[in-house]
Write a protein that holds these residues in place. Sequence first.
Motif, PDB file in Angstrom:
ATOM      1  N   HIS A   6      48.874  54.912  28.002  1.00 59.71           N
ATOM      2  CA  HIS A   6      47.964  54.709  26.877  1.00 59.71           C
ATOM      3  C   HIS A   6      48.327  53.436  26.129  1.00 59.71           C
ATOM      4  O   HIS A   6      49.492  53.170  25.852  1.00 59.71           O
ATOM      5  N   ILE A   7      47.302  52.650  25.822  1.00 61.18           N
ATOM      6  CA  ILE A   7      47.427  51.464  24.983  1.00 61.18           C
ATOM      7  C   ILE A   7      46.385  51.561  23.875  1.00 61.18           C
ATOM      8  O   ILE A   7      45.285  52.062  24.091  1.00 61.18           O
ATOM      9  N   ARG A   8      46.740  51.067  22.725  1.00 58.87           N
ATOM     10  CA  ARG A   8      45.761  50.985  21.635  1.00 58.87           C
ATOM     11  C   ARG A   8      45.130  49.600  21.647  1.00 58.87           C
ATOM     12  O   ARG A   8      45.826  48.592  21.651  1.00 58.87           O
ATOM     13  N   GLY A   9      43.789  49.542  21.666  1.00 60.01           N
ATOM     14  CA  GLY A   9      43.060  48.280  21.621  1.00 60.01           C
ATOM     15  C   GLY A   9      42.290  48.172  20.323  1.00 60.01           C
ATOM     16  O   GLY A   9      41.377  48.955  20.072  1.00 60.01           O
ATOM     17  N   LEU A  10      42.634  47.205  19.485  1.00 61.16           N
ATOM     18  CA  LEU A  10      42.054  47.096  18.150  1.00 61.16           C
ATOM     19  C   LEU A  10      41.358  45.748  17.949  1.00 61.16           C
ATOM     20  O   LEU A  10      41.655  44.780  18.651  1.00 61.16           O
ATOM     21  N   MET A  11      40.461  45.712  16.974  1.00 61.49           N
ATOM     22  CA  MET A  11      39.781  44.479  16.593  1.00 61.49           C
ATOM     23  C   MET A  11      40.151  44.069  15.170  1.00 61.49           C
ATOM     24  O   MET A  11      39.507  43.206  14.576  1.00 61.49           O
ATOM     25  N   ALA A  12      41.188  44.691  14.626  1.00 64.64           N
ATOM     26  CA  ALA A  12      41.661  44.380  13.277  1.00 64.64           C
ATOM     27  C   ALA A  12      43.112  44.837  13.179  1.00 64.64           C
ATOM     28  O   ALA A  12      43.556  45.685  13.958  1.00 64.64           O
ATOM     29  N   PRO A  13      43.885  44.307  12.221  1.00 68.76           N
ATOM     30  CA  PRO A  13      45.289  44.708  12.083  1.00 68.76           C
ATOM     31  C   PRO A  13      45.400  46.089  11.444  1.00 68.76           C
ATOM     32  O   PRO A  13      44.894  46.312  10.342  1.00 68.76           O
ATOM     33  N   MET A  14      46.067  47.010  12.139  1.00 67.70           N
ATOM     34  CA  MET A  14      46.206  48.376  11.638  1.00 67.70           C
ATOM     35  C   MET A  14      47.661  48.837  11.621  1.00 67.70           C
ATOM     36  O   MET A  14      47.936  49.981  11.262  1.00 67.70           O
ATOM     37  N   THR A  15      48.595  47.998  12.029  1.00 68.11           N
ATOM     38  CA  THR A  15      50.004  48.379  12.114  1.00 68.11           C
ATOM     39  C   THR A  15      50.711  48.038  10.808  1.00 68.11           C
ATOM     40  O   THR A  15      50.545  46.914  10.293  1.00 68.11           O
ATOM     41  N   PRO A  16      51.511  48.940  10.234  1.00 69.95           N
ATOM     42  CA  PRO A  16      52.200  48.647   8.975  1.00 69.95           C
ATOM     43  C   PRO A  16      53.028  47.371   9.038  1.00 69.95           C
ATOM     44  O   PRO A  16      53.668  47.072  10.051  1.00 69.95           O
ATOM     45  N   THR A  17      53.014  46.621   7.952  1.00 75.18           N
ATOM     46  CA  THR A  17      53.721  45.351   7.886  1.00 75.18           C
ATOM     47  C   THR A  17      53.915  44.945   6.434  1.00 75.18           C
ATOM     48  O   THR A  17      53.195  45.404   5.544  1.00 75.18           O
ATOM     49  N   ALA A  18      54.876  44.059   6.209  1.00 76.92           N
ATOM     50  CA  ALA A  18      55.077  43.481   4.886  1.00 76.92           C
ATOM     51  C   ALA A  18      54.230  42.230   4.679  1.00 76.92           C
ATOM     52  O   ALA A  18      54.170  41.699   3.571  1.00 76.92           O
ATOM     53  N   SER A  19      53.563  41.763   5.734  1.00 82.70           N
ATOM     54  CA  SER A  19      52.783  40.533   5.663  1.00 82.70           C
ATOM     55  C   SER A  19      51.385  40.796   5.124  1.00 82.70           C
ATOM     56  O   SER A  19      50.603  41.541   5.727  1.00 82.70           O
ATOM     57  N   GLY A  20      51.035  40.150   4.037  1.00 84.62           N
ATOM     58  CA  GLY A  20      49.698  40.302   3.479  1.00 84.62           C
ATOM     59  C   GLY A  20      48.621  39.716   4.358  1.00 84.62           C
ATOM     60  O   GLY A  20      47.465  40.145   4.305  1.00 84.62           O
ATOM     61  N   GLU A  21      48.977  38.727   5.188  1.00 86.12           N
ATOM     62  CA  GLU A  21      47.992  38.097   6.061  1.00 86.12           C
ATOM     63  C   GLU A  21      47.596  39.001   7.225  1.00 86.12           C
ATOM     64  O   GLU A  21      46.578  38.758   7.874  1.00 86.12           O
ATOM     65  N   ALA A  22      48.393  40.021   7.519  1.00 87.46           N
ATOM     66  CA  ALA A  22      48.120  40.928   8.632  1.00 87.46           C
ATOM     67  C   ALA A  22      47.915  42.355   8.151  1.00 87.46           C
ATOM     68  O   ALA A  22      48.223  43.310   8.855  1.00 87.46           O
TER      69      ALA A  22
ATOM     70  N   VAL B 144      40.981  37.485  26.715  1.00 88.22           N
ATOM     71  CA  VAL B 144      40.861  38.505  27.748  1.00 88.22           C
ATOM     72  C   VAL B 144      41.978  38.368  28.769  1.00 88.22           C
ATOM     73  O   VAL B 144      42.603  39.368  29.165  1.00 88.22           O
ATOM     74  N   GLY B 145      42.261  37.155  29.187  1.00 89.30           N
ATOM     75  CA  GLY B 145      43.322  36.953  30.173  1.00 89.30           C
ATOM     76  C   GLY B 145      44.676  37.432  29.678  1.00 89.30           C
ATOM     77  O   GLY B 145      45.430  38.073  30.421  1.00 89.30           O
ATOM     78  N   ARG B 146      44.976  37.141  28.416  1.00 91.39           N
ATOM     79  CA  ARG B 146      46.252  37.586  27.859  1.00 91.39           C
ATOM     80  C   ARG B 146      46.287  39.095  27.719  1.00 91.39           C
ATOM     81  O   ARG B 146      47.314  39.737  27.997  1.00 91.39           O
ATOM     82  N   ALA B 147      45.155  39.696  27.303  1.00 88.00           N
ATOM     83  CA  ALA B 147      45.101  41.159  27.173  1.00 88.00           C
ATOM     84  C   ALA B 147      45.273  41.827  28.532  1.00 88.00           C
ATOM     85  O   ALA B 147      45.979  42.837  28.648  1.00 88.00           O
ATOM     86  N   VAL B 148      44.638  41.293  29.563  1.00 87.28           N
ATOM     87  CA  VAL B 148      44.785  41.849  30.915  1.00 87.28           C
ATOM     88  C   VAL B 148      46.239  41.789  31.357  1.00 87.28           C
ATOM     89  O   VAL B 148      46.766  42.747  31.949  1.00 87.28           O
ATOM     90  N   ALA B 149      46.910  40.690  31.052  1.00 88.85           N
ATOM     91  CA  ALA B 149      48.322  40.569  31.421  1.00 88.85           C
ATOM     92  C   ALA B 149      49.169  41.631  30.725  1.00 88.85           C
ATOM     93  O   ALA B 149      50.078  42.223  31.340  1.00 88.85           O
ATOM     94  N   VAL B 150      48.885  41.894  29.443  1.00 89.45           N
ATOM     95  CA  VAL B 150      49.633  42.932  28.716  1.00 89.45           C
ATOM     96  C   VAL B 150      49.349  44.296  29.311  1.00 89.45           C
ATOM     97  O   VAL B 150      50.262  45.111  29.506  1.00 89.45           O
ATOM     98  N   VAL B 151      48.076  44.560  29.626  1.00 92.45           N
ATOM     99  CA  VAL B 151      47.717  45.861  30.212  1.00 92.45           C
ATOM    100  C   VAL B 151      48.437  46.053  31.542  1.00 92.45           C
ATOM    101  O   VAL B 151      49.005  47.126  31.824  1.00 92.45           O
ATOM    102  N   GLU B 152      48.438  45.041  32.388  1.00 85.32           N
ATOM    103  CA  GLU B 152      49.080  45.154  33.708  1.00 85.32           C
ATOM    104  C   GLU B 152      50.583  45.342  33.551  1.00 85.32           C
ATOM    105  O   GLU B 152      51.197  46.132  34.282  1.00 85.32           O
ATOM    106  N   ARG B 153      51.179  44.636  32.629  1.00 87.18           N
ATOM    107  CA  ARG B 153      52.617  44.766  32.408  1.00 87.18           C
ATOM    108  C   ARG B 153      52.986  46.128  31.865  1.00 87.18           C
ATOM    109  O   ARG B 153      54.060  46.679  32.171  1.00 87.18           O
ATOM    110  N   THR B 154      52.085  46.737  31.087  1.00 85.47           N
ATOM    111  CA  THR B 154      52.376  47.989  30.397  1.00 85.47           C
ATOM    112  C   THR B 154      51.980  49.220  31.204  1.00 85.47           C
ATOM    113  O   THR B 154      52.722  50.219  31.256  1.00 85.47           O
ATOM    114  N   LEU B 155      50.810  49.158  31.835  1.00 83.14           N
ATOM    115  CA  LEU B 155      50.270  50.346  32.476  1.00 83.14           C
ATOM    116  C   LEU B 155      50.537  50.418  33.978  1.00 83.14           C
ATOM    117  O   LEU B 155      50.542  51.519  34.545  1.00 83.14           O
ATOM    118  N   CYS B 156      50.678  49.293  34.640  1.00 79.87           N
ATOM    119  CA  CYS B 156      50.707  49.301  36.110  1.00 79.87           C
ATOM    120  C   CYS B 156      52.131  49.297  36.668  1.00 79.87           C
ATOM    121  O   CYS B 156      53.062  48.943  35.991  1.00 79.87           O
TER     122      CYS B 156
END
Length: 418
Positions: free
Chosen positions: A129-145, A406-418
């Motif tokens: 399982h991977i989470r795919g988001l279109m906005a920042p949803m992970t806790p952080t101290a950075s106001g920009e994210a 898309v290319g970078r996301a595919v690389a992350v998916v392959e590295r993580t799921l495959c």
Amino acid sequence: MHISLLAWGTRGDVEPFVALGMGLQKAGHEVSVAASTDLSDLVTSRGLDFQPFNIDMAAAFNTETSRRWVEKSRGPHREGVHINRVVHEMAPVAAEGLERILSTSDALISGMLTYESALSAAKHLGLKHIRGLMAPMTPTASGEALLYPALSRRHTRANLVLSLLMEAALFQLVRPGGDVIRERLDMPRGTYRGYVQMSRQTPTIVGVSPEVIPPPADWRGLVDVTGYWQVPCPVDYEPPADLADFLAADRPPIYLGFGSMPSSTPQQLWHTVTTALARTGERAVVRFRWQDWQPESEPENIFVIKDAVPFDWLFPRTRGVVHHGGSGTTGTALHAGVPQWVVPHMADQPYFGRRMHQIGVGPAPVPLHKLNADRLAAGITQLTNDRAYRATAARLGERVNAEDGVGRAVAVVERTLC
């Protein structure tokens, strides 16, 4: 390996998953995209397998509950109340679709509204399982994210504490969908502690440019901001003849539209738009969701789009873009290299409006409930006359177009799921 992309939401939520699905399929993976029934053509026209959530999302957004979510979300608390009502109404349909999809999947990529449900179901069934988001949803101290920071330009503990509180609130809001699927799978009721433990171990890809969401150090590599996932305009696309004539008739117009966001007062919104455009002397391509109402006449300086037009074709032909702040529309305007001004309605839209102003491509956002003809005219004037906005948008457009989201996301998916 069969990878299922859970694209619950409106067209703007689904299109990025279609782009990601196309990239995964091109890389040799078996892919299906799950979305509402009214968006099946969007999926299948790109050669992808479609799995339905048995709901018409366009119709669902015309319900009183959904209209209240769009129009009455004035701050996180009020919006939370409306989101919870929408989730409760849609939870059984989402759970039924997810249960069916789980039976044919080896791995899941879930969006924000399906994440909590998919998180526990994938763990229970042993699916990757991977989470795919279109906005920042992970806790952080950075106001920009951070969607709702205490200090938007600072990296501070106050932002981190606030983001952890927002995470806990979001869990309670989306939990009803997870409770239904857990009951169907004979699982114990979900807890916030369990949610956090699993969430911190789940890789996340964010289909937004790092120019917009600078990845903060406290995400510790668990979140990858890849760049935008965009479905390209067909190379043989031909615009409607009357639209082509309008664009060629005079200097480039602005684009003004609010995506899938409905309005319960379309006459008032139309009056606001026509009055502001008359005051500024600007030409505009306009698109709204009118429901059962249509304007009786259209001024010569306005072209109303009746059918879908690819934004990546249209936006480069404009002087600027006024929109609701959806992630996809924001990204397309950035790729086009034109100034943009956000009139946010709800959800992550205030964040993108704030970020577009902070990075220097448009005026400060004005929420929809504060919009009137005076403010709209003033914003359009700033958008079209400020040379700094145009220069910054052009420079940023070059950098964003150099990314391969898309290319970078595919690389992350392959590295993580495959």
